[in-house]
Design an enzyme around this catalytic site. Sequence first.
Site, PDB file in Angstrom:
ATOM      1  N   LYS A  80       0.600  -1.166   0.112  1.00  0.00           N
ATOM      2  CA  LYS A  80       0.101  -0.084  -0.133  1.00  0.00           C
ATOM      3  C   LYS A  80       0.904   1.383   0.123  1.00  0.00           C
ATOM      4  O   LYS A  80       0.268   2.344  -0.326  1.00  0.00           O
ATOM      5  CB  LYS A  80      -1.043   0.039   1.249  1.00  0.00           C
ATOM      6  CG  LYS A  80      -2.139  -1.184   1.025  1.00  0.00           C
ATOM      7  CD  LYS A  80      -3.473  -0.644   1.783  1.00  0.00           C
ATOM      8  CE  LYS A  80      -4.596  -1.587   1.411  1.00  0.00           C
ATOM      9  NZ  LYS A  80      -5.708  -1.321   2.068  1.00  0.00           N
ATOM     10  N   LYS A 114      -5.198  -9.959  -6.209  1.00  0.00           N
ATOM     11  CA  LYS A 114      -6.279 -10.228  -5.282  1.00  0.00           C
ATOM     12  C   LYS A 114      -7.529  -9.285  -5.717  1.00  0.00           C
ATOM     13  O   LYS A 114      -7.152  -8.280  -5.927  1.00  0.00           O
ATOM     14  CB  LYS A 114      -5.890 -10.032  -3.800  1.00  0.00           C
ATOM     15  CG  LYS A 114      -6.954 -10.076  -2.806  1.00  0.00           C
ATOM     16  CD  LYS A 114      -6.476  -9.596  -1.300  1.00  0.00           C
ATOM     17  CE  LYS A 114      -6.488  -8.243  -1.159  1.00  0.00           C
ATOM     18  NZ  LYS A 114      -7.851  -7.704  -0.380  1.00  0.00           N
ATOM     19  N   LYS A 157     -11.461  -4.128  -2.962  1.00  0.00           N
ATOM     20  CA  LYS A 157     -12.454  -3.157  -3.078  1.00  0.00           C
ATOM     21  C   LYS A 157     -11.973  -1.709  -3.852  1.00  0.00           C
ATOM     22  O   LYS A 157     -12.520  -0.872  -4.583  1.00  0.00           O
ATOM     23  CB  LYS A 157     -12.621  -2.717  -1.720  1.00  0.00           C
ATOM     24  CG  LYS A 157     -13.755  -3.428  -1.082  1.00  0.00           C
ATOM     25  CD  LYS A 157     -14.077  -2.634   0.245  1.00  0.00           C
ATOM     26  CE  LYS A 157     -13.770  -3.399   1.527  1.00  0.00           C
ATOM     27  NZ  LYS A 157     -12.669  -3.572   2.274  1.00  0.00           N
TER      28      LYS A 157
HETATM   29  N1  AQP Z   1      -9.904 -11.202  -2.784  1.00  0.00           N
HETATM   30  C1  AQP Z   1     -10.199 -11.634  -1.616  1.00  0.00           C
HETATM   31  N2  AQP Z   1     -10.415 -12.912  -1.191  1.00  0.00           N
HETATM   32  C2  AQP Z   1     -10.786 -13.424  -0.316  1.00  0.00           C
HETATM   33  N3  AQP Z   1     -10.946 -12.506   0.908  1.00  0.00           N
HETATM   34  C3  AQP Z   1     -10.750 -11.524   0.648  1.00  0.00           C
HETATM   35  N4  AQP Z   1     -10.902 -10.218   1.602  1.00  0.00           N
HETATM   36  C4  AQP Z   1     -10.700  -9.314   1.030  1.00  0.00           C
HETATM   37  N5  AQP Z   1     -10.214  -9.357  -0.272  1.00  0.00           N
HETATM   38  C5  AQP Z   1     -10.589 -10.698  -0.318  1.00  0.00           C
HETATM   39  C6  AQP Z   1     -11.311 -10.531   3.108  1.00  0.00           C
HETATM   40  O1  AQP Z   1     -12.403  -9.803   3.345  1.00  0.00           O
HETATM   41  C7  AQP Z   1     -12.279  -9.158   4.816  1.00  0.00           C
HETATM   42  C8  AQP Z   1     -12.404  -7.758   4.780  1.00  0.00           C
HETATM   43  O2  AQP Z   1     -11.433  -6.903   4.288  1.00  0.00           O
HETATM   44  P1  AQP Z   1     -10.993  -5.634   4.515  1.00  0.00           P
HETATM   45  O3  AQP Z   1     -11.944  -4.588   4.144  1.00  0.00           O
HETATM   46  O4  AQP Z   1     -10.674  -5.551   5.854  1.00  0.00           O
HETATM   47  O5  AQP Z   1      -9.656  -5.130   3.764  1.00  0.00           O
HETATM   48  P2  AQP Z   1      -8.756  -5.892   2.692  1.00  0.00           P
HETATM   49  O6  AQP Z   1      -8.490  -7.096   2.794  1.00  0.00           O
HETATM   50  O7  AQP Z   1      -7.788  -4.834   2.239  1.00  0.00           O
HETATM   51  O8  AQP Z   1      -9.942  -6.036   1.620  1.00  0.00           O
HETATM   52  P3  AQP Z   1     -10.155  -5.360   0.104  1.00  0.00           P
HETATM   53  O9  AQP Z   1     -11.266  -5.510  -0.442  1.00  0.00           O
HETATM   54  O10 AQP Z   1      -8.639  -5.669  -0.361  1.00  0.00           O
HETATM   55  O11 AQP Z   1     -10.057  -3.811   0.666  1.00  0.00           O
HETATM   56  P4  AQP Z   1      -9.130  -2.637   0.009  1.00  0.00           P
HETATM   57  O12 AQP Z   1      -8.807  -2.537  -1.275  1.00  0.00           O
HETATM   58  O13 AQP Z   1      -9.490  -1.220   1.019  1.00  0.00           O
HETATM   59  O14 AQP Z   1      -7.763  -2.844   0.635  1.00  0.00           O
HETATM   60  C9  AQP Z   1     -11.114  -9.605   5.176  1.00  0.00           C
HETATM   61  O15 AQP Z   1     -11.147 -10.667   6.092  1.00  0.00           O
HETATM   62  C10 AQP Z   1     -10.256  -9.987   4.204  1.00  0.00           C
HETATM   63  O16 AQP Z   1      -9.209 -10.835   4.087  1.00  0.00           O
END
Ligand code: AQP
Length: 351
Positions: free
Chosen positions: A130, A211, A214
Amino acid sequence: MTTTAQAAPTAERASQSPARRRVFSGVQPSGDPQLGNYIGAFKGWVDRQDEKENFFCIVDLHTITVDTAPDDLRRQSRELAAALFACGIDPDKCTLFVQSHVAAHAEACWILNCVTPIGWLERMTQFKDKSAGRESVSTGLLDYPVLMAGDILLYSAHEVPVGDDQRQHVELARDIAARFNRIYGETFVVPEAVIPDVGGRVMGLNDPRVKMSKSFSHVRGHAVRLLDEPREIERSIMRAVTDSGNEIAFSDDPDRAGVNNLLGIYKVITGGTNAQVERDFADARGYGDLKRRVAELVIEELTPIRRRYYELMDDVAELDRLLAVGADHARSVSDPKLTEMKEKVGFVLPS
Ligand code: AQP
């Protein structure tokens, strides 16, 4: 609908059987929740909500570690709460709350900062990813995993159900708990990450090497968002990147990651075994058929969620009330743990 039911009063819920294992997990209100969040986290939270004592947190303090417009954060926090209830989180069985409503999280983070060597944080891959290419990075982004450790440890959680991307952060929470226990005496339960065997890492549809996230959900074809209309879901999945072969089978071959990703999504939603999933596609004619059937399944899974979401968003006052009940209950568990932390480190407690 379960979400409109009165949540049990705080004291009553606090006295639920202590024998049940505690679960804590969080999600950032950082954008439109996507299929990876659902498959890797939310679905499992809902499926197991009867078995455990559950705390689920909308982690807005984490979201401001990167630039976030205030109006977006406010809107996304409520939208995420509605999406989680729409997925089936039942306020009578789970405590769903907003992190910034419970002051103990920020206070616990400060105390834990003081037992966490900075080198532990600099090694975190999420921090490296990040912060890569940014001119300036907030201290909060580096400190993100300590805040997350506090989230988990305040609730004495035994289990932390997360996607695979959060495995390293839960490991760090374990290390911080163990170090605090060593320095100040037994205080924290050392938590375990619970990561789904399949679906722990749903990959981007436009690039199965990264991955699904969001933050990239605005990129065309990257993600299925939970609230996408059926036509949009179909378009994204039909355009998913695959390979030039035609065999529909699970595989570890990185060149076949696109097909593997689609089969993984199908497997988690149907709850079948690898063999059952492959049997379902035995009569498929190529990847076009695979994509069409996966799209149909995802549409069928997400359509009721989308409908419930819009009903919930029609009554924001009720949504806010449910979050206030959740925060009350969260405080009843986290405040005594914070007091214990303060006593252990030697603070004079207010009389
Ligand atoms: N691609 C994924 N596959 C499986 N699990 C996922 N999670 C996120 N993306 C995937 C799981 O969703 C939960 C919440 O995630 P988060 O919002 O705390 O942050 P993150 O892991 O960083 O998810 P994002 O969607 O990628 O958000 P951004 O883009 O804001 O960083 C967690 O349990 C995560 O593992």
